[in-house]
Motif scaffolding. Structure first.
Motif, PDB file in Angstrom:
ATOM      1  N   ILE A   1       2.021   4.443  -3.575  1.00 62.65           N
ATOM      2  CA  ILE A   1       2.047   5.747  -3.356  1.00 62.65           C
ATOM      3  C   ILE A   1       3.339   6.199  -3.543  1.00 62.65           C
ATOM      4  O   ILE A   1       3.469   7.630  -3.066  1.00 62.65           O
ATOM      5  CB  ILE A   1       1.102   6.289  -2.400  1.00 62.65           C
ATOM      6  CG1 ILE A   1       1.624   5.809  -1.004  1.00 62.65           C
ATOM      7  CG2 ILE A   1      -0.387   5.889  -2.677  1.00 62.65           C
ATOM      8  CD1 ILE A   1       0.771   6.354   0.084  1.00 62.65           C
TER       9      ILE A   1
ATOM     10  N   ALA B   1       0.817  -1.066  -0.185  1.00 66.33           N
ATOM     11  CA  ALA B   1      -0.018   0.051  -0.065  1.00 66.33           C
ATOM     12  C   ALA B   1       0.813   1.149  -0.109  1.00 66.33           C
ATOM     13  O   ALA B   1       0.522   2.238  -0.675  1.00 66.33           O
ATOM     14  CB  ALA B   1      -0.959   0.205   1.217  1.00 66.33           C
ATOM     15  N   LEU B   2       1.973   1.101   0.803  1.00 67.57           N
ATOM     16  CA  LEU B   2       2.990   2.313   0.937  1.00 67.57           C
ATOM     17  C   LEU B   2       3.650   2.447  -0.446  1.00 67.57           C
ATOM     18  O   LEU B   2       4.050   3.639  -0.799  1.00 67.57           O
ATOM     19  CB  LEU B   2       3.759   2.338   2.189  1.00 67.57           C
ATOM     20  CG  LEU B   2       2.888   2.507   3.380  1.00 67.57           C
ATOM     21  CD1 LEU B   2       3.969   2.325   4.389  1.00 67.57           C
ATOM     22  CD2 LEU B   2       2.106   3.351   3.502  1.00 67.57           C
TER      23      LEU B   2
ATOM     24  N   SER C   1      -3.786   4.911  -2.601  1.00 69.88           N
ATOM     25  CA  SER C   1      -3.780   3.748  -2.675  1.00 69.88           C
ATOM     26  C   SER C   1      -4.994   2.955  -1.664  1.00 69.88           C
ATOM     27  O   SER C   1      -5.343   3.421  -0.776  1.00 69.88           O
ATOM     28  CB  SER C   1      -2.697   2.651  -2.549  1.00 69.88           C
ATOM     29  OG  SER C   1      -2.232   3.019  -0.995  1.00 69.88           O
ATOM     30  N   THR C   2      -5.796   2.155  -2.261  1.00 72.96           N
ATOM     31  CA  THR C   2      -6.808   1.068  -1.482  1.00 72.96           C
ATOM     32  C   THR C   2      -6.390  -0.065  -1.542  1.00 72.96           C
ATOM     33  O   THR C   2      -5.698  -0.913  -2.692  1.00 72.96           O
ATOM     34  CB  THR C   2      -8.054   1.236  -2.058  1.00 72.96           C
ATOM     35  OG1 THR C   2      -7.966   0.685  -3.552  1.00 72.96           O
ATOM     36  CG2 THR C   2      -8.571   2.886  -2.212  1.00 72.96           C
TER      37      THR C   2
ATOM     38  N   THR D   1      -4.322  -2.142  -4.588  1.00 73.92           N
ATOM     39  CA  THR D   1      -3.090  -3.013  -4.399  1.00 73.92           C
ATOM     40  C   THR D   1      -3.329  -4.029  -3.483  1.00 73.92           C
ATOM     41  O   THR D   1      -4.442  -4.179  -2.964  1.00 73.92           O
ATOM     42  CB  THR D   1      -1.735  -2.130  -4.278  1.00 73.92           C
ATOM     43  OG1 THR D   1      -0.885  -2.965  -4.212  1.00 73.92           O
ATOM     44  CG2 THR D   1      -1.931  -1.681  -2.671  1.00 73.92           C
TER      45      THR D   1
ATOM     46  N   ALA E   1       1.416  -0.353   8.473  1.00 74.00           N
ATOM     47  CA  ALA E   1       1.438   0.791   7.802  1.00 74.00           C
ATOM     48  C   ALA E   1       1.727   2.027   8.497  1.00 74.00           C
ATOM     49  O   ALA E   1       2.805   2.750   8.093  1.00 74.00           O
ATOM     50  CB  ALA E   1       0.008   0.993   7.009  1.00 74.00           C
TER      51      ALA E   1
ATOM     52  N   THR F   1      -3.522   6.236   1.881  1.00 72.29           N
ATOM     53  CA  THR F   1      -3.983   4.740   1.695  1.00 72.29           C
ATOM     54  C   THR F   1      -4.917   4.427   2.138  1.00 72.29           C
ATOM     55  O   THR F   1      -5.115   4.828   3.713  1.00 72.29           O
ATOM     56  CB  THR F   1      -2.412   3.957   1.906  1.00 72.29           C
ATOM     57  OG1 THR F   1      -2.881   2.593   1.613  1.00 72.29           O
ATOM     58  CG2 THR F   1      -2.145   3.942   3.462  1.00 72.29           C
ATOM     59  N   ASP F   2      -5.993   3.882   1.830  1.00 75.76           N
ATOM     60  CA  ASP F   2      -7.285   3.561   2.563  1.00 75.76           C
ATOM     61  C   ASP F   2      -7.133   1.931   2.932  1.00 75.76           C
ATOM     62  O   ASP F   2      -7.075   1.113   1.810  1.00 75.76           O
ATOM     63  CB  ASP F   2      -8.381   3.826   1.526  1.00 75.76           C
ATOM     64  CG  ASP F   2      -9.669   3.730   2.314  1.00 75.76           C
ATOM     65  OD1 ASP F   2      -9.958   2.971   3.474  1.00 75.76           O
ATOM     66  OD2 ASP F   2     -10.471   4.455   2.119  1.00 75.76           O
TER      67      ASP F   2
ATOM     68  N   ALA G   1     -10.056   7.109   0.783  1.00 79.62           N
ATOM     69  CA  ALA G   1      -9.532   7.428  -0.656  1.00 79.62           C
ATOM     70  C   ALA G   1     -10.541   8.448  -0.975  1.00 79.62           C
ATOM     71  O   ALA G   1      -9.898   9.530  -1.742  1.00 79.62           O
ATOM     72  CB  ALA G   1      -9.938   5.944  -1.252  1.00 79.62           C
TER      73      ALA G   1
ATOM     74  N   ILE H   1      -3.736   7.648   6.799  1.00 79.74           N
ATOM     75  CA  ILE H   1      -3.859   6.148   6.642  1.00 79.74           C
ATOM     76  C   ILE H   1      -5.461   5.860   7.123  1.00 79.74           C
ATOM     77  O   ILE H   1      -5.609   5.840   8.238  1.00 79.74           O
ATOM     78  CB  ILE H   1      -3.127   5.379   7.402  1.00 79.74           C
ATOM     79  CG1 ILE H   1      -1.357   5.703   6.596  1.00 79.74           C
ATOM     80  CG2 ILE H   1      -3.170   3.754   7.427  1.00 79.74           C
ATOM     81  CD1 ILE H   1      -0.207   5.168   7.530  1.00 79.74           C
TER      82      ILE H   1
END
Length: 309
Positions: A143, A139-140, A239-240, A254, A164, A217-218, A225, A153
């Motif tokens: 992005i 996720a990280l 990102s989700t 992702t 995360a 990031t979700d 998001a 987050i």
């Protein structure tokens, strides 16, 4: 005979049962793992309760349960490479983890994972890493998080979120995490600023960080998001991981299988170095699988739940 958690119909924790099953043995190209711990994830009970989700993962009834595991290699089949009897290992096996034994091909198939467990990491901790740790890393990475970012987050206190938040801090980012107010102190313990999720999230984030958020990031649904888009963050920096096949606004979907090949090594190095901690909220013996899943599905667990076997 050996034991495995099996369910013969879809439903809640009540469908899970510990059953005696034939003891498997390692055939050509496979190793057998004597499982000692299995980490639970939301997708485990999601698959067991939702036939449509099970179908996406190729799960048919009757089915085994769980994905993340840790244990010891106790059989090596002819031609299997990279592992020897006595090796401590951890990894993932779809719908088979909560059992006395499981077989893993070497190299693992696309739906499986297997790594050596480093010294200094317990089996209980190792069993939490494959889904949550790899998903957080992916996720990280999606992005391109970097030092100096302020990252929002979503679902920061959950199983993926605790990884995360810490990985983002290690990358040099300022972290804003959405959570329920009861988990604010828990999140602050990891160096994150906490903000309540729900209606009005964008306004609360603006108040908390007037200078703005640069990435997001979700990790639970789409609220974060959508908020990030409303805050003007470019879609490529959002990102989700749980928004389904069509994330909102062109943001980047992702998951753990997208993590870089060296992501697990980085996670383990950080744990051994003491710069990343894995909060284990509770452990349950395999006989209490229903109680464990009930607690995990409640969505208010601070950290990971692990089954000991």
């Amino acid at each position: 005979m050996s034991r495995a958690v099996i369910y013969e119909k879809f439903g809640g924790p009540e469908v899970l049962a510990v059953r005696e099953v034939p003891e498997p043995h390692a055939g050509p190209g496979a190793v057998r793992v004597r499982v000692t711990a299995a980490g639970l994830n939301p997708m485990d009970w999601g698959i067991a309760s939702r036939p449509e989700l099970a179908a996406q993962f190729g799960i048919t009834l009757p089915a085994g349960f769980g994905y993340d595991f840790a244990g010891i290699v106790d059989e090596v089949g002819t031609g299997a490479t990279g592992f020897a009897v006595g090796d401590r290992v951890h990894g993932g096996a779809m719908g088979r983890a909560v059992a006395d034994y499981l077989l893993v091909e070497t190299p693992p198939s696309a739906a499986e994972m297997l790594w050596h467990t480093p010294e200094g990491i317990t089996d209980e901790v190792a069993a939490t890493l494959p889904v949550a740790g790899m998903t957080a890393a992916a996720a990280l990475a999606a992005i391109e998080l970097r030092s100096g970012d302020t990252v929002l987050i979503g679902g920061a206190a959950g199983g993926v979120g605790v990884f995360a938040v810490q990985l983002a801090k290690l990358a040099g980012a300022n972290v804003i995490g959405t959570a329920s107010e009861s988990t604010f102190e828990f999140l602050r313990g990891f160096g994150a600023q906490a903000v309540a999720y729900g209606p009005g999230l964008a306004d609360r984030v603006r108040t908390l960080v007037p200078a703005g958020v640069t990435a997001a990031t979700d990790l639970f649904g789409t609220e974060t998001a959508e908020t990030a888009l409303a805050l003007g963050i470019p879609p490529e920096r959002i990102s989700t991981v749980a928004a389904g096949p069509n994330p909102p606004g062109g943001v980047r979907g992702t998951g753990g299988f997208d993590a870089s090949p060296d992501a697990m090594a980085h996670l383990c190095d950080a744990i051994v170095a003491g710069t990343l901690t894995v909060p284990i909220a509770a452990t349950f013996p395999i006989e209490q699988i229903r109680d464990a899943v009930t607690q995990q599905a409640g969505r208010h667990v601070h950290g990971k739940i692990v089954i000991t076997i």
